[in-house]
Motif scaffolding. Structure first.
Motif, PDB file in Angstrom:
ATOM      1  N   GLN A 222       0.820  -1.208   0.000  1.00  0.00           N
ATOM      2  CA  GLN A 222       0.000   0.000   0.000  1.00  0.00           C
ATOM      3  C   GLN A 222       0.857   1.262   0.000  1.00  0.00           C
ATOM      4  OE1 GLN A 222      -2.749  -0.243   3.289  1.00  0.00           O
ATOM      5  NE2 GLN A 222      -3.604  -2.196   2.605  1.00  0.00           N
ATOM      6  N   ALA A 223       2.083   1.151   0.523  1.00  0.00           N
ATOM      7  CA  ALA A 223       3.002   2.296   0.538  1.00  0.00           C
ATOM      8  C   ALA A 223       4.418   1.798   0.304  1.00  0.00           C
ATOM      9  CB  ALA A 223       2.907   3.045   1.859  1.00  0.00           C
ATOM     10  N   LEU A 224       5.114   2.434  -0.645  1.00  0.00           N
ATOM     11  CA  LEU A 224       6.495   2.089  -0.972  1.00  0.00           C
ATOM     12  C   LEU A 224       7.310   3.376  -0.949  1.00  0.00           C
ATOM     13  CD1 LEU A 224       8.722   0.167  -1.967  1.00  0.00           C
ATOM     14  CD2 LEU A 224       7.881   0.549  -4.299  1.00  0.00           C
ATOM     15  N   ALA A 225       8.272   3.467  -0.021  1.00  0.00           N
ATOM     16  CA  ALA A 225       9.073   4.680   0.139  1.00  0.00           C
ATOM     17  C   ALA A 225      10.555   4.325   0.122  1.00  0.00           C
ATOM     18  CB  ALA A 225       8.709   5.384   1.443  1.00  0.00           C
ATOM     19  N   LEU A 226      11.245   4.743  -0.957  1.00  0.00           N
ATOM     20  CA  LEU A 226      12.671   4.472  -1.118  1.00  0.00           C
ATOM     21  C   LEU A 226      13.467   5.749  -1.425  1.00  0.00           C
ATOM     22  CD1 LEU A 226      12.337   1.352  -3.488  1.00  0.00           C
ATOM     23  CD2 LEU A 226      12.413   1.361  -0.988  1.00  0.00           C
ATOM     24  N   PRO A 227      13.010   6.930  -1.003  1.00  0.00           N
ATOM     25  CA  PRO A 227      13.703   8.156  -1.406  1.00  0.00           C
ATOM     26  C   PRO A 227      15.031   8.346  -0.678  1.00  0.00           C
ATOM     27  CG  PRO A 227      12.035   8.691   0.194  1.00  0.00           C
ATOM     28  CD  PRO A 227      11.881   7.221  -0.096  1.00  0.00           C
ATOM     29  N   LEU A 228      15.813   9.345  -1.155  1.00  0.00           N
ATOM     30  CA  LEU A 228      17.064   9.725  -0.516  1.00  0.00           C
ATOM     31  C   LEU A 228      18.029   8.556  -0.404  1.00  0.00           C
ATOM     32  CD1 LEU A 228      15.655  12.073   2.253  1.00  0.00           C
ATOM     33  CD2 LEU A 228      16.840  12.754   0.176  1.00  0.00           C
ATOM     34  N   ASN A 229      18.160   7.831  -1.493  1.00  0.00           N
ATOM     35  CA  ASN A 229      19.159   6.780  -1.620  1.00  0.00           C
ATOM     36  C   ASN A 229      19.909   7.016  -2.930  1.00  0.00           C
ATOM     37  OD1 ASN A 229      18.960   4.673   0.636  1.00  0.00           O
ATOM     38  ND2 ASN A 229      16.809   4.930   0.084  1.00  0.00           N
ATOM     39  N   SER A 230      20.633   6.030  -3.380  1.00  0.00           N
ATOM     40  CA  SER A 230      21.337   6.128  -4.666  1.00  0.00           C
ATOM     41  C   SER A 230      20.928   4.970  -5.556  1.00  0.00           C
ATOM     42  CB  SER A 230      22.857   6.122  -4.437  1.00  0.00           C
ATOM     43  OG  SER A 230      23.250   7.231  -3.672  1.00  0.00           O
ATOM     44  N   LEU A 231      19.640   4.735  -5.601  1.00  0.00           N
ATOM     45  CA  LEU A 231      19.107   3.629  -6.387  1.00  0.00           C
ATOM     46  C   LEU A 231      19.091   3.983  -7.863  1.00  0.00           C
ATOM     47  CD1 LEU A 231      16.182   2.752  -3.974  1.00  0.00           C
ATOM     48  CD2 LEU A 231      18.332   1.503  -4.232  1.00  0.00           C
ATOM     49  N   LEU A 246      -1.501  -0.084  -4.190  1.00  0.00           N
ATOM     50  CA  LEU A 246      -0.548   0.957  -3.828  1.00  0.00           C
ATOM     51  C   LEU A 246      -1.231   2.320  -3.713  1.00  0.00           C
ATOM     52  CD1 LEU A 246       2.527   0.996  -3.290  1.00  0.00           C
ATOM     53  CD2 LEU A 246       2.815   1.897  -5.595  1.00  0.00           C
ATOM     54  N   GLY A 247      -1.037   2.962  -2.554  1.00  0.00           N
ATOM     55  CA  GLY A 247      -1.624   4.275  -2.325  1.00  0.00           C
ATOM     56  C   GLY A 247      -0.596   5.391  -2.282  1.00  0.00           C
ATOM     57  N   ALA A 248       0.682   5.061  -2.021  1.00  0.00           N
ATOM     58  CA  ALA A 248       1.733   6.076  -1.949  1.00  0.00           C
ATOM     59  C   ALA A 248       3.025   5.500  -2.507  1.00  0.00           C
ATOM     60  CB  ALA A 248       1.926   6.540  -0.512  1.00  0.00           C
ATOM     61  N   LEU A 249       3.668   6.253  -3.394  1.00  0.00           N
ATOM     62  CA  LEU A 249       4.917   5.813  -4.021  1.00  0.00           C
ATOM     63  C   LEU A 249       5.932   6.946  -3.934  1.00  0.00           C
ATOM     64  CD1 LEU A 249       6.538   3.755  -5.703  1.00  0.00           C
ATOM     65  CD2 LEU A 249       5.534   4.786  -7.760  1.00  0.00           C
ATOM     66  N   TYR A 250       7.006   6.730  -3.179  1.00  0.00           N
ATOM     67  CA  TYR A 250       8.058   7.725  -2.997  1.00  0.00           C
ATOM     68  C   TYR A 250       9.372   7.142  -3.516  1.00  0.00           C
ATOM     69  CZ  TYR A 250       4.790   9.829   0.383  1.00  0.00           C
ATOM     70  OH  TYR A 250       3.689  10.380   0.995  1.00  0.00           O
ATOM     71  N   LEU A 251       9.834   7.652  -4.644  1.00  0.00           N
ATOM     72  CA  LEU A 251      11.098   7.188  -5.221  1.00  0.00           C
ATOM     73  C   LEU A 251      12.047   8.350  -5.501  1.00  0.00           C
ATOM     74  CD1 LEU A 251       9.816   4.506  -7.776  1.00  0.00           C
ATOM     75  CD2 LEU A 251      10.648   4.155  -5.455  1.00  0.00           C
ATOM     76  N   GLY A 252      11.680   9.537  -5.086  1.00  0.00           N
ATOM     77  CA  GLY A 252      12.470  10.721  -5.397  1.00  0.00           C
ATOM     78  C   GLY A 252      13.696  10.883  -4.528  1.00  0.00           C
ATOM     79  N   LEU A 280       2.376  10.559  -5.421  1.00  0.00           N
ATOM     80  CA  LEU A 280       3.398  10.081  -6.347  1.00  0.00           C
ATOM     81  C   LEU A 280       4.593  11.023  -6.295  1.00  0.00           C
ATOM     82  CD1 LEU A 280       4.387   8.228  -8.644  1.00  0.00           C
ATOM     83  CD2 LEU A 280       3.162   9.720 -10.246  1.00  0.00           C
ATOM     84  N   ALA A 281       5.756  10.513  -5.853  1.00  0.00           N
ATOM     85  CA  ALA A 281       6.967  11.329  -5.749  1.00  0.00           C
ATOM     86  C   ALA A 281       8.083  10.682  -6.555  1.00  0.00           C
ATOM     87  CB  ALA A 281       7.381  11.481  -4.288  1.00  0.00           C
ATOM     88  N   SER A 300      -7.816   9.025  -7.742  1.00  0.00           N
ATOM     89  CA  SER A 300      -7.433   9.145  -6.335  1.00  0.00           C
ATOM     90  C   SER A 300      -6.193  10.005  -6.135  1.00  0.00           C
ATOM     91  CB  SER A 300      -7.189   7.756  -5.731  1.00  0.00           C
ATOM     92  OG  SER A 300      -8.355   6.966  -5.769  1.00  0.00           O
ATOM     93  N   LEU A 301      -5.457  10.269  -7.209  1.00  0.00           N
ATOM     94  CA  LEU A 301      -4.188  10.984  -7.099  1.00  0.00           C
ATOM     95  C   LEU A 301      -4.411  12.419  -6.635  1.00  0.00           C
ATOM     96  CD1 LEU A 301      -1.164  10.504  -7.537  1.00  0.00           C
ATOM     97  CD2 LEU A 301      -1.431  11.376  -9.848  1.00  0.00           C
ATOM     98  N   GLN A 302      -3.746  12.789  -5.549  1.00  0.00           N
ATOM     99  CA  GLN A 302      -3.909  14.123  -4.975  1.00  0.00           C
ATOM    100  C   GLN A 302      -2.656  14.988  -5.127  1.00  0.00           C
ATOM    101  OE1 GLN A 302      -5.169  13.762  -0.877  1.00  0.00           O
ATOM    102  NE2 GLN A 302      -6.815  12.320  -1.384  1.00  0.00           N
ATOM    103  N   ARG A 303      -1.487  14.329  -5.207  1.00  0.00           N
ATOM    104  CA  ARG A 303      -0.255  15.114  -5.242  1.00  0.00           C
ATOM    105  C   ARG A 303       0.808  14.408  -6.065  1.00  0.00           C
ATOM    106  NH1 ARG A 303       3.157  17.325   0.024  1.00  0.00           N
ATOM    107  NH2 ARG A 303       4.391  18.891  -1.086  1.00  0.00           N
ATOM    108  N   ILE A 304       1.509  15.186  -6.884  1.00  0.00           N
ATOM    109  CA  ILE A 304       2.627  14.663  -7.669  1.00  0.00           C
ATOM    110  C   ILE A 304       3.855  15.546  -7.399  1.00  0.00           C
ATOM    111  CG2 ILE A 304       3.526  14.148  -9.975  1.00  0.00           C
ATOM    112  CD1 ILE A 304       0.695  13.916 -10.981  1.00  0.00           C
ATOM    113  N   ILE A 305       4.958  14.886  -7.083  1.00  0.00           N
ATOM    114  CA  ILE A 305       6.210  15.619  -6.844  1.00  0.00           C
ATOM    115  C   ILE A 305       7.264  15.095  -7.801  1.00  0.00           C
ATOM    116  CG2 ILE A 305       8.017  16.182  -5.173  1.00  0.00           C
ATOM    117  CD1 ILE A 305       5.991  15.797  -2.962  1.00  0.00           C
TER     118      ILE A 305
END
Length: 305
Positions: A222-231, A246-252, A280-281, A300-305
């Protein structure tokens, strides 16, 4: 030899204190009481004097602040000492709490390592040690012994290791939070074994390599957050179909921190299949091409970064 006598003195003190409490509360469990007193002994600073004043009262330890017990056998089932400013280490005697289900010591100043004896607590369902000063390597094999574990919160500490494959072999795990540590290396492909995982948070570490394709096979996410890495790597074209919940995706990344992910290629058109996505980030990457038109259908999308 000096260590030996110090250890023996500690045992003697604990036994004496336990005997005093048992004299007034015969129904109390001696093993659990001793473990709690040992935990208290390792706390060097208790700014609110919670343990100093409350954990000395006569009667059942089940009435102590932060302690919950089973009704019938009076065994400790939960230890919750959230946000009490406690400084010290986690006593290895915590492993003697064999009926413990919740170990919640979050938002304190605890140091040292997670005691390996915790693997004895086979009934543990939640471990939350987030926001402390714990260090060392992430526990490896003992987590596989905690077959009832549903949630593991170890974020905002000072762990410096890779993510060991045995750590992600618990099929009952629903939430894994390891953010804001000093973890390095790649995300193990075995993470796909967490078939029931709903939340995965690994942001703000030093992880590198590609995002394992096995992550996109965890349909329960439902939520995947992998930001601030060097992927690095690309997003699979069908990942929207593979992660229907999936409701939240953070890859930035974050340029201010000097870090950014290196995910490249186009944004897959299949992203439009994420009908439940509200956040979506993908900022600070090397994505190319245009924003797929399928995003317009994501109601459902409310915010895109």
């Amino acid at each position: 030899m000096k260590r030996f006598y110090t250890a023996m003195s500690l045992v003697a003190v604990l036994l004496y204190m336990a005997s005093l409490s048992l004299a007034t509360t015969s129904s109390s469990n001696f093993i659990d009481l001793s473990a709690l007193l040992a935990f208290k002994f390792e706390i060097k600073t208790d700014p609110n004097n919670v343990l100093g004043s409350n954990w000395t009262q006569p009667g059942s330890f089940c009435n102590w602040v932060g302690v919950s017990c089973s009704r019938r056998r009076q065994r400790v089932t939960a230890l919750n000492l959230t946000s009490m400013g406690l400084q010290g280490t986690i006593s290895p005697y915590v492993g003697h709490l064999r009926r413990l289900k919740l170990l919640i010591l979050q938002i304190n100043l605890l140091e040292g390592v997670i005691p390996a004896t915790a693997y004895h607590c086979q009934t543990l369902q939640v471990i939350s040690l987030v926001h402390n000063k714990l260090r060392g390597v992430l526990p490896k094999y003992w987590l596989s012994n905690l077959t009832s574990l549903h949630a593991l919160y170890l974020g905002q500490n000072n762990f410096t290791s890779t993510i060991p494959p045995p750590l992600v072999n618990n099929s009952k795990l629903l939430l894994l939070s390891l953010e804001h540590n000093n973890l390095h290396g790649s995300i193990p492909d075995e993470i796909g074994n967490l078939k029931n995982l709903k939340v995965l948070i690994l942001g703000s570490n030093n992880l590198n390599g590609t995002i394992p394709s096995s992550i996109f096979n965890i349909s329960s996410l439902q939520a995947l957050a992998l930001p601030l890495n060097s992927l690095s790597g690309t997003l699979p074209s069908t990942f929207g179909l593979q992660l229907p919940n999936l409701g939240a995706l953070y890859l930035g990344g974050n340029q201010l921190s000097g870090k950014s992910c290196n995910i490249r290629g186009p944004i897959p058109k299949g992203i439009g299949a994420l009908r439940n996505l509200n956040m979506l980030a993908l900022s600070d990457n090397n994505l190319t091409g245009t924003i797929p038109s399928t995003i317009k259908g994501m109601k459902s999308l409310q915010r895109i970064i």
